[in-house]
Motif scaffolding. Structure first.
Motif, short mmCIF file in Angstrom:
data_model
loop_
_atom_site.label_atom_id
_atom_site.label_comp_id
_atom_site.label_asym_id
_atom_site.label_seq_id
_atom_site.Cartn_x
_atom_site.Cartn_y
_atom_site.Cartn_z
N THR A 47 0.81 -1.22 0.00
CA THR A 47 0.00 0.00 0.00
C THR A 47 0.85 1.27 0.00
OG1 THR A 47 -0.18 0.10 2.41
CG2 THR A 47 -1.90 -1.14 1.23
N GLY A 48 2.16 1.12 0.22
CA GLY A 48 3.03 2.28 0.17
C GLY A 48 3.86 2.51 1.42
N GLY A 49 3.78 1.63 2.39
CA GLY A 49 4.61 1.76 3.58
C GLY A 49 6.06 1.47 3.27
N VAL A 50 6.96 2.11 4.02
CA VAL A 50 8.40 1.88 3.79
C VAL A 50 9.05 1.06 4.89
CG1 VAL A 50 8.68 3.95 2.38
CG2 VAL A 50 9.11 4.07 4.83
N ASP A 51 8.37 0.95 6.04
CA ASP A 51 8.90 0.11 7.11
C ASP A 51 7.75 -0.32 8.00
OD1 ASP A 51 10.79 -1.34 8.49
OD2 ASP A 51 12.07 0.38 8.93
N TYR A 52 8.04 -1.29 8.88
CA TYR A 52 6.99 -1.96 9.64
C TYR A 52 7.56 -2.35 10.99
CZ TYR A 52 2.91 -5.14 9.95
OH TYR A 52 1.71 -5.76 10.27
N LEU A 53 6.96 -1.88 12.06
CA LEU A 53 7.39 -2.19 13.41
C LEU A 53 6.22 -2.74 14.20
CD1 LEU A 53 9.72 -2.02 15.48
CD2 LEU A 53 8.92 0.29 16.03
N VAL A 54 6.43 -3.89 14.85
CA VAL A 54 5.35 -4.56 15.57
C VAL A 54 5.32 -4.11 17.03
CG1 VAL A 54 4.45 -6.82 16.29
CG2 VAL A 54 5.51 -6.56 14.03
N LYS A 55 4.10 -3.78 17.51
CA LYS A 55 3.89 -3.48 18.93
C LYS A 55 3.91 -4.79 19.71
CE LYS A 55 0.59 0.23 17.90
NZ LYS A 55 -0.82 0.61 18.02
N PRO A 56 4.32 -4.78 20.95
CA PRO A 56 4.90 -3.64 21.66
C PRO A 56 6.33 -3.39 21.20
CG PRO A 56 4.91 -5.55 23.09
CD PRO A 56 4.24 -5.97 21.82
N PHE A 57 6.72 -2.16 21.27
CA PHE A 57 8.05 -1.78 20.81
C PHE A 57 8.85 -1.22 21.95
CE2 PHE A 57 5.02 1.55 20.25
CZ PHE A 57 5.64 2.68 20.69
#
Length: 107
Positions: A97-107
């Motif tokens: 969809t256009g995201g450049v990075d992805y971080l999963v909670k909890p962080f």
């Protein structure tokens, strides 16, 4: 004169927005907030100078994935997904969809 990098934090959880806002401001960033995807799009339409968008996926009104698709029509600012969704297929969809990075909670 130095200008602060501008970050938009989009999450329906006020406590997540508060923590990110405090942490990012303490690092010298200018931080704005939106509580859902629809608010994020409206904000970006009025503020085209955003440098980074931190975007949750699971939100009311308009999901982060739907918002990302719409944001890409009006902005090329990098989008970091910050979400509880951790499956590889979730990441693939987010990137598509256009995201450049992805971080999963909890962080």
């Amino acid at each position: 004169m130095d200008t602060l990098a501008k970050i938009l934090v989009v999450d329906d959880d006020q406590s997540i927005r508060d923590v990110l806002h405090i942490q990012l401001e303490n690092k010298g960033y200018s931080v704005s907030e939106a509580s859902n995807g629809k608010e994020a799009i409206q904000f970006i339409e009025s503020n085209s100078d955003i440098d980074l968008i931190i975007l949750d996926i699971m939100m009311p009104e308009l999901s982060g994935l739907e918002a990302c698709t719409e944001i890409r029509k009006i902005s090329s600012a990098p989008i970091l997904f910050l979400t509880a969704k951790s499956k590889e297929t979730d990441k693939t969809i987010a990137y598509s969809t256009g995201g450049v990075d992805y971080l999963v909670k909890p962080f």
